[in-house]
Design a protein around this motif. Structure first.
Motif, mmCIF file in Angstrom:
data_model
loop_
_atom_site.group_PDB
_atom_site.id
_atom_site.type_symbol
_atom_site.label_atom_id
_atom_site.label_comp_id
_atom_site.label_asym_id
_atom_site.label_seq_id
_atom_site.Cartn_x
_atom_site.Cartn_y
_atom_site.Cartn_z
ATOM 1 N N ASP A 1 20.872 -24.409 -68.613
ATOM 2 C CA ASP A 1 21.268 -24.380 -70.015
ATOM 3 C C ASP A 1 21.683 -22.980 -70.478
ATOM 4 O OD1 ASP A 1 18.588 -23.671 -69.662
ATOM 5 O OD2 ASP A 1 18.028 -24.282 -71.690
ATOM 6 N N TYR A 2 21.494 -21.945 -69.668
ATOM 7 C CA TYR A 2 21.954 -20.594 -70.000
ATOM 8 C C TYR A 2 23.297 -20.256 -69.368
ATOM 9 C CZ TYR A 2 17.698 -18.949 -72.296
ATOM 10 O OH TYR A 2 16.672 -18.743 -73.164
ATOM 11 N N LEU A 3 23.834 -21.117 -68.534
ATOM 12 C CA LEU A 3 25.075 -20.792 -67.828
ATOM 13 C C LEU A 3 26.253 -20.605 -68.790
ATOM 14 C CD1 LEU A 3 24.764 -23.042 -64.657
ATOM 15 C CD2 LEU A 3 24.376 -20.578 -64.860
ATOM 16 N N GLY A 4 26.323 -21.404 -69.837
ATOM 17 C CA GLY A 4 27.395 -21.241 -70.826
ATOM 18 C C GLY A 4 27.313 -19.893 -71.519
ATOM 19 N N TRP A 5 26.108 -19.474 -71.870
ATOM 20 C CA TRP A 5 25.880 -18.174 -72.497
ATOM 21 C C TRP A 5 26.279 -17.054 -71.533
ATOM 22 C CZ3 TRP A 5 21.922 -14.743 -70.838
ATOM 23 C CH2 TRP A 5 21.694 -13.659 -71.673
ATOM 24 N N LEU A 6 25.888 -17.194 -70.280
ATOM 25 C CA LEU A 6 26.201 -16.185 -69.276
ATOM 26 C C LEU A 6 27.707 -16.129 -69.014
ATOM 27 C CD1 LEU A 6 24.846 -14.106 -67.475
ATOM 28 C CD2 LEU A 6 24.484 -15.882 -65.779
ATOM 29 N N ALA A 7 28.362 -17.284 -69.020
ATOM 30 C CA ALA A 7 29.821 -17.324 -68.838
ATOM 31 C C ALA A 7 30.519 -16.561 -69.951
ATOM 32 C CB ALA A 7 30.304 -18.765 -68.795
ATOM 33 N N GLY A 8 30.021 -16.663 -71.163
ATOM 34 C CA GLY A 8 30.597 -15.912 -72.275
ATOM 35 C C GLY A 8 30.507 -14.412 -72.068
ATOM 36 N N TRP A 9 29.445 -13.955 -71.418
ATOM 37 C CA TRP A 9 29.286 -12.536 -71.140
ATOM 38 C C TRP A 9 30.361 -12.013 -70.196
ATOM 39 C CZ3 TRP A 9 24.125 -9.677 -70.315
ATOM 40 C CH2 TRP A 9 23.364 -9.707 -71.464
ATOM 41 N N VAL A 10 30.792 -12.840 -69.247
ATOM 42 C CA VAL A 10 31.777 -12.378 -68.261
ATOM 43 C C VAL A 10 33.180 -12.881 -68.582
ATOM 44 C CG1 VAL A 10 30.101 -12.044 -66.411
ATOM 45 C CG2 VAL A 10 31.200 -14.268 -66.665
ATOM 46 N N GLY A 11 33.345 -13.468 -69.763
ATOM 47 C CA GLY A 11 34.674 -13.860 -70.227
ATOM 48 C C GLY A 11 35.292 -15.017 -69.475
ATOM 49 N N THR A 12 34.512 -15.990 -69.119
ATOM 50 C CA THR A 12 35.053 -17.159 -68.437
ATOM 51 C C THR A 12 34.622 -18.417 -69.169
ATOM 52 O OG1 THR A 12 35.392 -18.143 -66.256
ATOM 53 C CG2 THR A 12 33.160 -17.497 -66.799
#
Length: 180
Positions: free
Chosen positions: A61-72
């Motif tokens: 459930d944190y993968l979307g948040w983490l994706a936002g950090w790396v711009g994907t």
């Protein structure tokens, strides 16, 4: 690590950090144990912070948040493994953005198929301020994906997002071979 009544332990029980004279007060020890129970989740989260920012370890459930950090952006239809791979390879994919190799790698990651990308070139230059392009084929991109059952529309959306806007493209998806 002392456990709290709720079951989540804390490595820093507040009662043990009090001066010795206060550690003898039973009420104060019970009071600090209640505070330990309240702050134990925050301490556990901070102790595990490295796992939250590692795509291989982060909770799904944190993968979307983490994706936002790396711009994907992640596709909701992708498996958790595909999402983790997209995040882990985000920097490499951004580095190759706008190239045939970068587009191929992005499509391989998204579809799991064998990707073939061809382009006609389309890069021209001239010494004259107004160049006559007659006789030169226009830029065009062709994408063929083999060995997957992904929809051509989904691939089309990915190609549209990754290619230059003025370059027309064609997408063909050749599905998995099914045994007869």
């Amino acid at each position: 690590m002392r456990g709290t009544p709720g079951g989540l332990g804390t490595p820093y029980p507040l009662g043990s950090l009090l001066p010795g004279v206060f550690q003898e007060d039973e009420f104060l020890i019970r009071f600090t144990a209640a505070i330990d129970e309240l702050i134990a989740p925050a301490i556990a989260t901070l102790d595990c912070l490295a796992a939250y920012v590692d795509p291989a370890l982060a909770p799904p459930d944190y993968l979307g948040w983490l994706a936002g950090w790396v711009g994907t952006e992640l596709d909701e239809t992708w498996s958790v493994e595909q999402q983790r791979a997209a995040i882990a390879q985000a920097v490499e994919l951004h580095r190759g953005r706008g190239t045939i190799g970068g587009l191929s790698r992005q499509l391989e990651l998204a579809t799991g198929g064998e990707v073939e990308v061809t382009d006609t070139g389309g890069v021209r230059w001239s010494l004259e301020p107004v160049d006559d392009h007659t006789g030169h084929p226009p830029a065009r991109l062709t994408v063929v994906i083999r060995g997957t059952d992904v929809s051509a529309a989904a691939v089309d959306d990915l190609v549209n997002a990754a290619k230059p806007a003025h370059v027309p493209h064609e997408v063909r998806v050749e599905p998995l071979n099914t045994p007869a």
